[in-house]
Write an enzyme that holds these catalytic residues in place. Structure first.
Site, mmCIF file in Angstrom:
data_model
loop_
_atom_site.group_PDB
_atom_site.id
_atom_site.type_symbol
_atom_site.label_atom_id
_atom_site.label_comp_id
_atom_site.label_asym_id
_atom_site.label_seq_id
_atom_site.Cartn_x
_atom_site.Cartn_y
_atom_site.Cartn_z
ATOM 1 N N ASP A 2 -5.553 -1.796 -4.894
ATOM 2 C CA ASP A 2 -4.829 -1.859 -3.618
ATOM 3 C C ASP A 2 -5.718 -1.899 -2.373
ATOM 4 O O ASP A 2 -6.699 -1.147 -2.287
ATOM 5 C CB ASP A 2 -3.971 -0.603 -3.433
ATOM 6 C CG ASP A 2 -3.135 -0.270 -4.633
ATOM 7 O OD1 ASP A 2 -3.123 -1.039 -5.588
ATOM 8 O OD2 ASP A 2 -2.494 0.793 -4.602
ATOM 9 N N GLN A 27 -9.008 0.399 -3.186
ATOM 10 C CA GLN A 27 -9.185 1.163 -4.427
ATOM 11 C C GLN A 27 -10.330 0.528 -5.207
ATOM 12 O O GLN A 27 -10.296 -0.679 -5.504
ATOM 13 C CB GLN A 27 -7.888 1.129 -5.250
ATOM 14 C CG GLN A 27 -6.719 1.839 -4.576
ATOM 15 C CD GLN A 27 -6.798 3.346 -4.751
ATOM 16 O OE1 GLN A 27 -6.414 3.862 -5.776
ATOM 17 N NE2 GLN A 27 -7.282 4.042 -3.742
ATOM 18 N N GLU A 81 5.998 2.251 -5.075
ATOM 19 C CA GLU A 81 4.635 2.575 -4.675
ATOM 20 C C GLU A 81 4.332 1.896 -3.351
ATOM 21 O O GLU A 81 4.983 0.927 -2.953
ATOM 22 C CB GLU A 81 3.646 2.071 -5.740
ATOM 23 C CG GLU A 81 3.852 2.728 -7.095
ATOM 24 C CD GLU A 81 2.850 2.266 -8.151
ATOM 25 O OE1 GLU A 81 2.441 3.095 -8.968
ATOM 26 O OE2 GLU A 81 2.480 1.078 -8.161
#
Ligand code: FRU
Length: 465
Positions: A25, A41, A198
């Site tokens: 991400d 990430q 999410e």
């Protein structure tokens, strides 16, 4: 940082990839002291998900990116298992990261404060939000998105209600330090919208608010346009914002000039041994500029800066045909615009990364009757370990409205924007060195116009790759 990995024909040039290892991400995107900052990430140790850190890159112009030192690494305590996704805010002038601390037992919302150049970060464990509210499991609570509302702070957190329905939780704060739970801002209407949401984003756009969520299990990204009163989000419309084929975990920011820009993660679609052989995994989309049209539909297109990466024009050969193949070109790193003005209801589209004998090709097709835009990947690669399912989305054109495709092809990355209304983004991995051909075609009677440019790279020399 020095890259130890060999150049690869599949590695994108104008989409950001981590210097090595794994990227997922986009995290904490923002502009501070004259530079854009993009965190992500990151697992520098291997091209697989694990031991997740916050990687960092910065840019003065959104065009070229400099790799920066890693911002956050797991340490004993709340984030021992990983520093999961989150966002960046300037709290009383202090760069502040809100992120999810991960351990197998639970997820908590953590805080770190940074130096003015965003290179040095100090965790603030005393500020952790530990307990999810009633009905939300300790491992279904992540990805804080912090934003301003009416002179206060808000934090949206992705969650699942009773492990059954996606939910966006909301917190309020006056100082960015003490947070009060306000309840759910919005809950998925049913199971079909995913059991967990999410990476929620909640931001104003025009005279409305937009909520985007990444749907787990991975069903792509949904966008809601509606109203937000500081506590509840009430949608007026729902649309598929990006169709899954690798794209996930969108993250939006407000640029200094007022534009809303959003990035997305473009996951690999190959088997792990092929990824291991290359040493890198994952790319980010180009920044996408979001807007609403007069009907409050969400529009998205590559940010204007992307066109500044255009180098020479790609030679295009017009065949002179009105039906069948209308234009031919070559290339696997290009930015292409194609307009199809159709006079009947027969399909039209583009073929990309095709080998001369037809063994490999990827097709972008529009069927006017079905109002379907499809990316056909079945023949995109002869590597049997590559995911090759088709992607499709509904595209309803107004009477007389041409089909406008903007295609960003960057080796293994493909982003297809249609009439600014939707994006199909995915990955493709042709195996043949001669899978370079492209063409535009119309089965029926259509005027077709095509322009394309080769593209420059985005990693600045100071990164030492
Ligand atoms: C989305 C996601 C987030 C999480 C992160 C972990 O892709 O699963 O929910 O914070 O990735 O890397």
């Amino acid at each position: 940082m020095t890259a130890l990995i060999a150049p690869s024909r599949h590695r994108p040039r104008y989409h950001y990839t981590a210097p090595r290892g794994w990227l997922n991400d986009p995290n904490g995107v923002g502009f501070h002291a004259g530079r854009y900052h993009l965190f992500y990430q990151f697992n520098p140790a291997a091209p697989r998900w694990g031991d997740i850190q916050w990687g960092h890159a910065s840019s003065a112009d959104l065009l070229t990116w400099r790799d920066e030192p890693v911002a956050l690494v797991p340490s004993p305590g709340h984030d021992a298992g990983g520093c999961f996704s989150g966002s960046l805010a300037l709290v009383d002038g202090v760069p502040t990261i809100y992120y999810t601390g991960y351990t197998p037992e639970r997820q908590v919302q953590c805080v770190a404060t940074g130096s003015d150049d965003l290179r040095h970060w100090t965790k603030q464990p005393q500020r952790t939000i530990v307990d999810p509210p009633e009905g939300v499991g300790a491992t279904d609570f992540r990805d804080p998105y912090v934003f301003r509302h009416d002179g206060q702070w808000r934090m949206a957190v992705g969650a699942s209600l009773r492990s059954e329905r996606g939910q966006v939780l909301l917190y309020r704060s006056d100082d960015g330090v003490q947070w009060h739970h306000l309840g759910p801002a919005y809950t998925a209407p049913d199971l079909a919208h995913g059991v967990l949401w999410e990476c929620p984003n909640l931001f104003p756009l025009g005279d409305r608010w937009v909520l985007t969520v990444s749907v787990w299990p991975n069903l792509g990204v949904l966008a809601y346009v509606g109203r937000f009163d500081g506590t509840n989000f009430v949608p007026e419309s729902e649309s598929v914002h990006d169709v899954d084929g690798g794209a996930f975990a969108h993250l939006a920011m407000r640029a200094p000039d007022g534009r809303t820009l959003q990035w997305s993660w473009l996951n690999e679609q190959r088997a792990q041994p092929a990824i291991d052989a290359e040493g890198w995994a994952g790319a980010l989309s180009v920044p996408r500029e979001l807007a609403l049209d007069a009907r409050h539909r969400l529009l998205q297109r590559p940010a204007a800066e992307v066109a500044a990466l255009r180098r020479g024009p790609v030679p295009i050969t017009a065949t002179g045909e009105r039906r069948g193949i209308t234009h031919r070109f070559q290339g696997t790193c290009l930015d292409l615009e194609a307009r199809f003005t159709m006079r009947d209801r027969l399909k039209c589209g583009l073929v990309l990364a095709a080998s001369p004998g037809g063994e490999e090709s990827t097709r972008v097709l529009f069927w006017p009757d079905a109002r379907r835009l499809v990316v056909e990947r079945g023949a995109s690669s002869q590597d049997p370990g590559t995911r090759r399912q088709d992607l499709w989305a509904l595209l309803v054109l107004d009477e007389g409205e041409p089909l406008d495709l903007r295609v960003l092809l960057d080796h293994s990355v493909l982003e297809v924007y249609a009439n600014q209304r939707l994006c199909l983004s995915t990955r493709l991995y042709p195996t043949r060195a001669d899978s370079l051909e492209g063409w535009a075609f119309a089965d029926g009677d259509a005027d077709v116009a095509v322009q394309a440019w080769t593209m420059g790279g985005v990693i600045d020399a100071a990164s030492g790759r």
